[in-house]
Design a protein around this motif. Structure first.
Motif, PDB file in Angstrom:
ATOM      1  N   SER A 501     -28.502 -10.510  12.696  1.00  0.00           N
ATOM      2  CA  SER A 501     -27.351 -11.315  12.845  1.00  0.00           C
ATOM      3  C   SER A 501     -26.277 -10.222  13.384  1.00  0.00           C
ATOM      4  O   SER A 501     -26.499  -9.037  13.434  1.00  0.00           O
ATOM      5  CB  SER A 501     -26.906 -11.717  11.397  1.00  0.00           C
ATOM      6  OG  SER A 501     -26.495 -10.851  10.476  1.00  0.00           O
ATOM      7  N   ALA A 502     -25.083 -10.666  13.781  1.00  0.00           N
ATOM      8  CA  ALA A 502     -24.249  -9.976  14.345  1.00  0.00           C
ATOM      9  C   ALA A 502     -23.637  -8.924  13.313  1.00  0.00           C
ATOM     10  O   ALA A 502     -23.238  -8.018  13.491  1.00  0.00           O
ATOM     11  CB  ALA A 502     -23.059 -11.089  14.693  1.00  0.00           C
ATOM     12  N   GLN A 503     -23.648  -9.580  12.096  1.00  0.00           N
ATOM     13  CA  GLN A 503     -23.282  -8.779  10.953  1.00  0.00           C
ATOM     14  C   GLN A 503     -23.970  -7.631  10.702  1.00  0.00           C
ATOM     15  O   GLN A 503     -23.472  -6.516  10.524  1.00  0.00           O
ATOM     16  CB  GLN A 503     -22.957  -9.550   9.612  1.00  0.00           C
ATOM     17  CG  GLN A 503     -22.453  -8.870   8.549  1.00  0.00           C
ATOM     18  CD  GLN A 503     -22.687  -9.586   6.881  1.00  0.00           C
ATOM     19  OE1 GLN A 503     -23.609 -10.126   6.730  1.00  0.00           O
ATOM     20  NE2 GLN A 503     -21.770  -9.128   6.197  1.00  0.00           N
ATOM     21  N   GLU A 504     -25.351  -7.888  10.660  1.00  0.00           N
ATOM     22  CA  GLU A 504     -26.215  -6.712  10.441  1.00  0.00           C
ATOM     23  C   GLU A 504     -26.269  -5.776  11.710  1.00  0.00           C
ATOM     24  O   GLU A 504     -26.305  -4.555  11.396  1.00  0.00           O
ATOM     25  CB  GLU A 504     -27.724  -7.253  10.401  1.00  0.00           C
ATOM     26  CG  GLU A 504     -27.689  -8.008   8.891  1.00  0.00           C
ATOM     27  CD  GLU A 504     -29.057  -8.687   8.727  1.00  0.00           C
ATOM     28  OE1 GLU A 504     -29.778  -8.480   9.618  1.00  0.00           O
ATOM     29  OE2 GLU A 504     -29.233  -9.258   7.733  1.00  0.00           O
ATOM     30  N   LYS A 505     -26.095  -6.165  12.786  1.00  0.00           N
ATOM     31  CA  LYS A 505     -26.018  -5.285  13.966  1.00  0.00           C
ATOM     32  C   LYS A 505     -24.875  -4.393  13.898  1.00  0.00           C
ATOM     33  O   LYS A 505     -24.883  -3.256  14.122  1.00  0.00           O
ATOM     34  CB  LYS A 505     -25.762  -6.177  15.165  1.00  0.00           C
ATOM     35  CG  LYS A 505     -25.814  -5.355  16.791  1.00  0.00           C
ATOM     36  CD  LYS A 505     -25.920  -6.219  17.895  1.00  0.00           C
ATOM     37  CE  LYS A 505     -25.849  -5.299  19.241  1.00  0.00           C
ATOM     38  NZ  LYS A 505     -26.050  -6.279  20.491  1.00  0.00           N
ATOM     39  N   GLY A 506     -23.713  -5.025  13.588  1.00  0.00           N
ATOM     40  CA  GLY A 506     -22.598  -4.252  13.389  1.00  0.00           C
ATOM     41  C   GLY A 506     -22.653  -3.162  12.469  1.00  0.00           C
ATOM     42  O   GLY A 506     -22.381  -1.991  12.352  1.00  0.00           O
ATOM     43  N   HIS A 507     -23.156  -3.702  11.315  1.00  0.00           N
ATOM     44  CA  HIS A 507     -23.508  -2.519  10.126  1.00  0.00           C
ATOM     45  C   HIS A 507     -24.613  -1.317  10.634  1.00  0.00           C
ATOM     46  O   HIS A 507     -24.324  -0.161  10.097  1.00  0.00           O
ATOM     47  CB  HIS A 507     -23.819  -3.263   8.809  1.00  0.00           C
ATOM     48  CG  HIS A 507     -23.033  -3.707   8.082  1.00  0.00           C
ATOM     49  ND1 HIS A 507     -22.304  -3.152   7.208  1.00  0.00           N
ATOM     50  CD2 HIS A 507     -22.229  -4.940   8.030  1.00  0.00           C
ATOM     51  CE1 HIS A 507     -21.496  -3.774   6.311  1.00  0.00           C
ATOM     52  NE2 HIS A 507     -21.379  -4.966   7.085  1.00  0.00           N
TER      53      HIS A 507
END
Length: 525
Positions: A501-507
């Motif tokens: 997800s976008a959140q996981e990519k950011g992390h």
């Protein structure tokens, strides 16, 4: 960023352009083309060129023995562009060079800003800003101002000012003076405290000029406490001349607590100058705890002289906790002086946790004797966590005797984290026995991050299997950070595939960038 020209200036294309033979097709974008594009009229072209150069520079930093290539292929042409007449191109070239002035942290900032798309950006920018402040205060301030979350931005700017003050107090003070009113006072307090280490007079003058009366006393206290480390007498004489009673007593508190580290009797005498009963009691409490590091019995006698009942009880608790480091039995007996049952139980809990560092068996016996259920379970959990550092199996056994499910799960989580250092498979199996879903997810996160120190790929797979979304993202970030320190090139190439997800990519990108913030641990530059 997603721009029309991004495909043209993607990392793959840029890498090919930079490494292509001189006789290669001249239509491919090379370094000169990218540098020229920094001043292009088309906004998207400028942004794409900037992103491509940053991406390529970051990629070089993740490769071994890349210093010469980075200098030849990126830095040298940027220096040339920075001196050209084209103002837009020169400005962007200078900015890119400025990012690199902070070492790895500068590139981490630039790279993360181009890639991460979540709130993780703000946390990263705060950490990078603080790192940049060690070498470039102006760049650090600029970095902190980019942070979108107002609370995180305020905190970052204050930390930047304090760090900057370690190398240039005057410049840091001038910068902090320009902050908005709600953050200016706190920032100036941090600057004054740091500046006091090199120039007490300048720091005192700065602290005394702080407009916010709620902050000024504490700023002066910080400076005076720092002064007391080298000249207690001078600090006390200066404090005694302060006309404002509130500020004077606030300063006395800081000086007395600092003085207690070297001269307890002088600290007690100074505490006697404080008129407010509660303030004096709190200072004596701090002095007693400090004294307990050298003379537990004398500290007990001092704590017993405190007139305010609750503060006296807290003093006994603090002394007992400190005393437990050298004499757990005496510390446990001391808690009997605390009249309030709940406060006594809390003190026993702290003693048990401290005593467990030297005698797990005795600490366990003490924990089981605590009458209050909550305090007893808390103490057993603390002992189990300490026990896990030396004997994981014994810690697991002790955890099984904890009646409260939440504390039992916390103890098992701690045991799993420690076990992961020697037997990852056993740690994963233990984490699976934790009943509470959230705690189990956090335990698996701990294990995955520890596992990343030896096998990043398997650790990333474990992190990706965690069911709770937020914890899974945190695990991916932690694994990426550890993996980047050990095998930066592999981590850089492989981690993106694990983002769901976008959140996981950011992390993931945040973790990789944080891995660059510690050059001494992150491998070659």
């Amino acid at each position: 960023m997603k721009f029309l020209f991004w495909g043209l200036f993607s990392l793959g294309a840029v890498t090919q352009a930079f490494t292509a033979d001189k006789t290669a097709d001249s239509t491919k974008p090379g370094c000169a083309d990218l540098i020229r594009s920094l001043g292009a009229e088309d906004f998207e072209a400028r942004e794409a060129a900037t992103a491509a150069l940053l991406d390529y520079g970051a990629a070089l930093l993740w490769e071994e023995d890349s210093s010469a290539r980075l200098e030849r292929e990126v830095l040298k042409p940027l220096r040339v562009a920075a001196a050209e007449d084209d103002m837009e191109r020169a400005k962007r070239a200078r900015n890119l060079l400025g990012f690199l002035s902070g070492g790895r942290s500068g590139w981490a900032l630039a790279w993360a800003r181009e890639h991460a798309q979540t709130a993780a950006d703000d946390h990263l920018l705060g950490e990078v800003a603080e790192e940049l402040a060690k070498t470039d205060g102006e760049a650090a301030t600029e970095c902190a101002r980019i942070i979108k979350d107002s609370n995180l931005r305020t905190s970052a700017l204050q930390r930047v000012a304090a760090v900057w003050a370690k190398t240039d107090g005057k410049a840091a003070a001038e910068c902090a003076e320009k902050f908005q009113a709600y953050m200016r006072g706190r920032a100036l307090r941090g600057v004054a405290a740091e500046w006091a280490k090199t120039d007490v007079n300048a720091a005192l003058e700065l602290a005394g000029k702080i407009d916010d009366y709620n902050i000024r006393p504490w700023a002066l206290q910080s400076v005076a406490a720092e002064w007391a480390k080298t000249d207690v007498k001078a600090a006390v004489e200066w404090a005694e001349k302060i006309e404002d009673a509130k500020i004077r007593e606030t300063v006395f508190v800081g000086v007395a607590l600092e003085c207690a580290k070297t001269d307890v009797k002088a600290a007690v005498e100074l505490a006697g100058k404080i008129k407010d009963v509660n303030t004096q009691a709190n200072v004596l409490r701090g002095v007693a705890v400090e004294w307990a590091k050298k003379d537990g019995q004398a500290a007990v006698e001092l704590a017993g002289k405190i007139k305010v009942p609750n503060t006296r009880a807290w003093a006994f608790e603090g002394v007992a906790s400190e005393w437990a480091k050298t004499d757990g039995k005496a510390a446990a007996e001391l808690t009997g002086k605390i009249e309030h049952a709940e406060m006594r139980a809390r003190a026993l809990r702290r003693v048990a946790a401290e005593w467990a560092k030297t005698d797990v068996k005795a600490a366990t016996e003490l924990a089981f004797k605590i009458e209050q259920d909550g305090a007893r379970e808390y103490a057993l959990c603390s002992v189990a966590l300490e026990c896990a550092k030396t004997d994981v199996k014994a810690a697991v056994e002790l955890a099984g005797r904890i009646m409260d499910a939440d504390y039992r799960d916390l103890a098992l989580r701690g045991a799993a984290k420690e076990w992961a250092k020697s037997d990852v498979k056993a740690a994963v199996e233990l984490a699976g026995k934790i009943k509470k879903a959230d705690t189990q997810a956090e335990a698996l996160c701990d294990v995955a991050v520890e596992w990343a120190k030896t096998d990043g790929k398997v650790a990333m797979e474990l992190a990706g299997k965690i069911e709770k979304a937020g914890t899974r993202a945190n695990a991916l970030r932690g694994v990426a950070e550890q993996w980047a320190k050990i095998a930066p090139g592999v981590a850089y190439r492989c981690t993106a595939a694990y983002a769901g997800s976008a959140q996981e990519k950011g992390h993931l990108y945040l973790g990789l960038a944080q891995g660059l913030l510690l050059p001494q641990k992150a491998g070659k530059r």
